[in-house]
Design a protein around this motif. Structure first.
Motif, PDB file in Angstrom:
ATOM      1  N   UNK A   1       0.898  -1.073   0.235  1.00  0.00           N
ATOM      2  CA  UNK A   1       0.042  -0.061  -0.079  1.00  0.00           C
ATOM      3  C   UNK A   1       0.923   1.230  -0.097  1.00  0.00           C
ATOM      4  N   UNK A   2       1.872   1.122   0.856  1.00  0.00           N
ATOM      5  CA  UNK A   2       2.790   2.386   0.994  1.00  0.00           C
ATOM      6  C   UNK A   2       3.525   2.568  -0.305  1.00  0.00           C
ATOM      7  N   UNK A   3       3.905   1.375  -1.036  1.00  0.00           N
ATOM      8  CA  UNK A   3       4.593   1.697  -2.244  1.00  0.00           C
ATOM      9  C   UNK A   3       3.857   1.929  -3.451  1.00  0.00           C
ATOM     10  N   UNK A   4       2.218   2.103  -3.149  1.00  0.00           N
ATOM     11  CA  UNK A   4       1.380   2.066  -4.341  1.00  0.00           C
ATOM     12  C   UNK A   4       1.407   1.087  -5.155  1.00  0.00           C
ATOM     13  N   UNK A   5       1.741  -0.306  -4.796  1.00  0.00           N
ATOM     14  CA  UNK A   5       1.766  -1.499  -5.828  1.00  0.00           C
ATOM     15  C   UNK A   5       0.359  -1.788  -6.092  1.00  0.00           C
ATOM     16  N   UNK A   6      -0.689  -1.526  -5.253  1.00  0.00           N
ATOM     17  CA  UNK A   6      -2.024  -1.852  -5.714  1.00  0.00           C
ATOM     18  C   UNK A   6      -2.641  -0.919  -6.432  1.00  0.00           C
ATOM     19  N   UNK A   7      -3.307  -1.510  -7.653  1.00  0.00           N
ATOM     20  CA  UNK A   7      -3.787  -0.101  -8.444  1.00  0.00           C
ATOM     21  C   UNK A   7      -5.277  -0.327  -8.527  1.00  0.00           C
ATOM     22  N   UNK A   8      -5.826  -1.488  -7.830  1.00  0.00           N
ATOM     23  CA  UNK A   8      -7.047  -1.942  -7.742  1.00  0.00           C
ATOM     24  C   UNK A   8      -7.440  -2.493  -6.559  1.00  0.00           C
ATOM     25  N   UNK A   9      -8.612  -2.451  -6.100  1.00  0.00           N
ATOM     26  CA  UNK A   9      -8.935  -3.138  -4.720  1.00  0.00           C
ATOM     27  C   UNK A   9      -9.069  -4.652  -5.077  1.00  0.00           C
ATOM     28  N   UNK A  10      -9.292  -4.989  -6.162  1.00  0.00           N
ATOM     29  CA  UNK A  10      -9.450  -6.431  -6.399  1.00  0.00           C
ATOM     30  C   UNK A  10      -7.854  -7.044  -6.303  1.00  0.00           C
ATOM     31  N   UNK A  11      -6.794  -6.235  -6.728  1.00  0.00           N
ATOM     32  CA  UNK A  11      -5.367  -6.910  -6.281  1.00  0.00           C
ATOM     33  C   UNK A  11      -5.169  -7.084  -4.969  1.00  0.00           C
TER      34      UNK A  11
ATOM     35  N   UNK B   1      -5.207 -10.826   0.156  1.00  0.00           N
ATOM     36  CA  UNK B   1      -5.599 -11.308   1.351  1.00  0.00           C
ATOM     37  C   UNK B   1      -6.104 -12.792   1.185  1.00  0.00           C
ATOM     38  N   UNK B   2      -6.831 -12.956   0.141  1.00  0.00           N
ATOM     39  CA  UNK B   2      -7.274 -14.349   0.008  1.00  0.00           C
ATOM     40  C   UNK B   2      -6.092 -15.284  -0.108  1.00  0.00           C
ATOM     41  N   UNK B   3      -4.887 -14.871  -1.177  1.00  0.00           N
ATOM     42  CA  UNK B   3      -3.741 -15.721  -1.065  1.00  0.00           C
ATOM     43  C   UNK B   3      -3.312 -16.138   0.462  1.00  0.00           C
ATOM     44  N   UNK B   4      -3.154 -14.992   1.092  1.00  0.00           N
ATOM     45  CA  UNK B   4      -2.558 -15.218   2.690  1.00  0.00           C
ATOM     46  C   UNK B   4      -3.282 -16.072   3.454  1.00  0.00           C
ATOM     47  N   UNK B   5      -4.578 -16.140   3.226  1.00  0.00           N
ATOM     48  CA  UNK B   5      -5.633 -17.057   3.892  1.00  0.00           C
ATOM     49  C   UNK B   5      -5.578 -18.380   3.392  1.00  0.00           C
TER      50      UNK B   5
ATOM     51  N   UNK C   1     -13.627 -15.662   5.857  1.00  0.00           N
ATOM     52  CA  UNK C   1     -15.174 -15.441   5.802  1.00  0.00           C
ATOM     53  C   UNK C   1     -15.112 -13.907   6.288  1.00  0.00           C
ATOM     54  N   UNK C   2     -14.590 -13.570   7.488  1.00  0.00           N
ATOM     55  CA  UNK C   2     -14.926 -11.896   7.804  1.00  0.00           C
ATOM     56  C   UNK C   2     -14.341 -11.148   6.737  1.00  0.00           C
ATOM     57  N   UNK C   3     -13.476 -11.422   6.194  1.00  0.00           N
ATOM     58  CA  UNK C   3     -12.613 -10.493   5.168  1.00  0.00           C
ATOM     59  C   UNK C   3     -13.467 -10.492   3.930  1.00  0.00           C
ATOM     60  N   UNK C   4     -14.081 -11.693   3.800  1.00  0.00           N
ATOM     61  CA  UNK C   4     -14.880 -11.821   2.384  1.00  0.00           C
ATOM     62  C   UNK C   4     -16.169 -10.642   2.619  1.00  0.00           C
ATOM     63  N   UNK C   5     -16.704 -10.717   3.608  1.00  0.00           N
ATOM     64  CA  UNK C   5     -17.734  -9.851   3.905  1.00  0.00           C
ATOM     65  C   UNK C   5     -17.417  -8.499   3.863  1.00  0.00           C
ATOM     66  N   UNK C   6     -16.049  -8.066   4.448  1.00  0.00           N
ATOM     67  CA  UNK C   6     -15.842  -6.776   4.466  1.00  0.00           C
ATOM     68  C   UNK C   6     -15.579  -6.147   3.175  1.00  0.00           C
ATOM     69  N   UNK C   7     -15.077  -7.071   2.066  1.00  0.00           N
ATOM     70  CA  UNK C   7     -14.596  -6.684   0.839  1.00  0.00           C
ATOM     71  C   UNK C   7     -15.797  -6.672  -0.034  1.00  0.00           C
TER      72      UNK C   7
END
Ligand code: OF5
Length: 121
Positions: free
Chosen positions: A61-71, A76-80, A102-108
């Motif tokens: 995030x700090x290095x602006x490496x994410x250009x979309x929410x999907x990335x 997050x899904x990869x980590x889980x 499950x929690x993250x899925x709802x939040x996103x």
């Protein structure tokens, strides 16, 4: 002397910062806070070829490496899923990863995101 101007945060990085902090709160034992090492998890680096953790997501995030929410959501899904795959089903790590996913899925989910973005009446 060089004065580094503070970059203004993009709307996306503010949203991702909010989401990351919300997800981290759901990991009270900090199992997902730092990279998993082979010392604490034998053979981890041979089994999990694409490791991910919250500190790496923070850096991206700090290095602006994410250009979309999907990335961001994909990391997050990869980590889980790494934790679900590496750890046997009866371990605290496997269970924590299932719950976090499950929690993250709802939040996103879009409708939740829209609710958290819109000022509540
Ligand atoms: C017991 O305290 C800690 C502290 C940090 C950890 O990972 C950063 C973990 C940890 C985190 C994990 C995961 C996420 O798979 N794990 C797997 C096997 C053994 N330990 C872990 C455990």
């Amino acid at each position: 002397c060089v004065i580094k101007m503070k970059q203004s945060r993009s709307p996306l990085s503010k949203l991702l910062d909010y989401l990351l902090r919300s997800l981290e709160k759901r990991d009270p034992h900090q199992f997902f806070a730092w990279p998993v090492t082979d010392d604490i998890a034998p053979g981890y680096s041979t089994i999990i070829t694409k490791p991910m953790d919250f500190s790496t997501m923070r850096q991206k995030i700090d290095d602006n490496e994410y250009t979309t929410l999907q990335e961001f959501a994909d990391d997050f899904r990869l980590m889980c899923e790494n934790a679900i795959r590496y750890n046997h089903v009866e371990t605290v790590y496997h269970k924590a990863a299932k719950r976090l996913l499950h929690v993250g899925g709802k939040l996103l989910q879009p409708e939740h995101l829209m609710r958290s973005l819109k000022p509540q009446p």
